[in-house]
Design a protein around this motif. Structure first.
Motif, PDB file in Angstrom:
ATOM      1  N   SER A   1      37.688  39.767 -11.429  1.00 55.52           N
ATOM      2  CA  SER A   1      37.660  40.930 -10.550  1.00 55.52           C
ATOM      3  C   SER A   1      38.387  40.634  -9.246  1.00 55.52           C
ATOM      4  O   SER A   1      38.597  39.471  -8.872  1.00 55.52           O
ATOM      5  N   ILE A   2      38.748  41.709  -8.550  1.00 49.26           N
ATOM      6  CA  ILE A   2      39.342  41.589  -7.222  1.00 49.26           C
ATOM      7  C   ILE A   2      38.785  42.731  -6.380  1.00 49.26           C
ATOM      8  O   ILE A   2      38.694  43.870  -6.843  1.00 49.26           O
ATOM      9  N   THR A   3      38.355  42.407  -5.166  1.00 47.60           N
ATOM     10  CA  THR A   3      37.777  43.408  -4.271  1.00 47.60           C
ATOM     11  C   THR A   3      38.437  43.321  -2.902  1.00 47.60           C
ATOM     12  O   THR A   3      38.857  42.248  -2.465  1.00 47.60           O
ATOM     13  N   ALA A   4      38.503  44.468  -2.237  1.00 47.63           N
ATOM     14  CA  ALA A   4      39.137  44.551  -0.920  1.00 47.63           C
ATOM     15  C   ALA A   4      38.135  45.095   0.087  1.00 47.63           C
ATOM     16  O   ALA A   4      37.191  45.809  -0.263  1.00 47.63           O
ATOM     17  N   GLY A   5      38.376  44.753   1.368  1.00 49.51           N
ATOM     18  CA  GLY A   5      37.494  45.264   2.408  1.00 49.51           C
ATOM     19  C   GLY A   5      38.197  45.329   3.745  1.00 49.51           C
ATOM     20  O   GLY A   5      39.237  44.700   3.948  1.00 49.51           O
ATOM     21  N   THR A   6      37.611  46.087   4.652  1.00 49.38           N
ATOM     22  CA  THR A   6      38.132  46.119   6.020  1.00 49.38           C
ATOM     23  C   THR A   6      37.651  44.907   6.798  1.00 49.38           C
ATOM     24  O   THR A   6      38.133  44.635   7.900  1.00 49.38           O
ATOM     25  N   THR A   7      36.695  44.169   6.223  1.00 52.17           N
ATOM     26  CA  THR A   7      36.251  42.872   6.746  1.00 52.17           C
ATOM     27  C   THR A   7      36.056  41.939   5.565  1.00 52.17           C
ATOM     28  O   THR A   7      35.872  42.395   4.416  1.00 52.17           O
ATOM     29  N   ILE A   8      36.041  40.643   5.823  1.00 55.58           N
ATOM     30  CA  ILE A   8      35.813  39.698   4.733  1.00 55.58           C
ATOM     31  C   ILE A   8      34.376  39.829   4.238  1.00 55.58           C
ATOM     32  O   ILE A   8      34.111  39.699   3.041  1.00 55.58           O
ATOM     33  N   HIS A   9      33.447  40.128   5.136  1.00 55.59           N
ATOM     34  CA  HIS A   9      32.062  40.350   4.712  1.00 55.59           C
ATOM     35  C   HIS A   9      31.991  41.515   3.730  1.00 55.59           C
ATOM     36  O   HIS A   9      31.315  41.425   2.698  1.00 55.59           O
ATOM     37  N   GLY A  10      32.702  42.597   4.033  1.00 59.34           N
ATOM     38  CA  GLY A  10      32.698  43.753   3.152  1.00 59.34           C
ATOM     39  C   GLY A  10      33.281  43.440   1.791  1.00 59.34           C
ATOM     40  O   GLY A  10      32.755  43.879   0.761  1.00 59.34           O
TER      41      GLY A  10
END
Length: 213
Positions: free
Chosen positions: A160-169
């Motif tokens: 999987s690969i996920t994106a966020g506006t923060t690394i925590h997100g």
């Protein structure tokens, strides 16, 4: 290059490793710092990243600092190009998400059905990206070209690969995606009832989560 970003990336790598989602030297993470991308080196153990041993590349892929970057840099860059607000990417070969990536997708826009409200709220529609060998830039081209919004994807037979506006997100999205895949696998061949369309769209709107009507 921001010391704070380096420290955040190292801490995030340790957290991802602690969840068990990146066994051995699998997986990679990155953060965008202006026109540069700070990414875990090729073959790195996410549990043992060091602030002075991260790779820094520009958007052309030129190495500016540190060891050779992960060969999967292209699909990190694809997410950054899709949305300027994206500042962090997490890619893992976690057990449950990888297993689901080997199955037939639920729909063209989401490999995973809306089995829980938290999947809709925290992850959103999650397309299955057709298989390519690790590091093959054609997979990144597919990610970048998709015309509907998403902040997570399954890479076929890969992870999987996920994106966020923060690394925590981005990390929290990866964790919720893995949990949803665990629920889906536990259902097996049983008939199950996904959330109805009205509930999905209501949750997606309330939590600003990507889900195409």
């Amino acid at each position: 290059m921001s010391q704070e970003i380096r420290e955040e990336l190292v801490a995030a790598g340790a957290k991802v490793a602690a969840t068990g989602m990146s066994p051995g030297s699998s997986g990679n993470i990155s953060m965008r710092d202006g026109d540069h991308i700070v990414i875990s080196p090729t073959g790195a153990d996410l549990a043992a990243l060091h602030v002075d041993e991260l790779s820094v590349v520009d958007f052309s892929g030129t190495l500016l600092y540190g060891p050779r970057p992960s060969k999967e840099f292209p699909f990190h860059r694809a997410f950054y190009r899709r949305d300027f607000d994206t500042t962090a990417i997490v890619h893992v070969h976690s057990l449950k998400a990888t297993a689901v990536s080997c199955t037939t997708p639920w729909s063209a826009n989401s490999a995973i059905p809306p089995v829980t409200p938290y999947f809709v709220m925290r992850v959103g529609q999650t397309p299955l990206i057709p298989y390519a060998d690790p590091g093959d830039p054609s997979q990144a081209d597919v990610i970048e070209a998709l015309e509907f919004p998403f902040r997570a994807a399954l890479l076929q037979n890969h992870g999987s690969i996920t994106a966020g506006t923060t690394i925590h997100g981005a990390v929290e999205t990866a964790i919720e995606l893995e949990q949803t895949c665990a629920v889906l696998l536990s259902l097996g061949e049983k008939h199950f009832q996904p959330l109805d369309t009205a509930a999905v769209l209501r949750l997606a709107e309330r939590y600003s989560s990507p889900w195409t009507r």
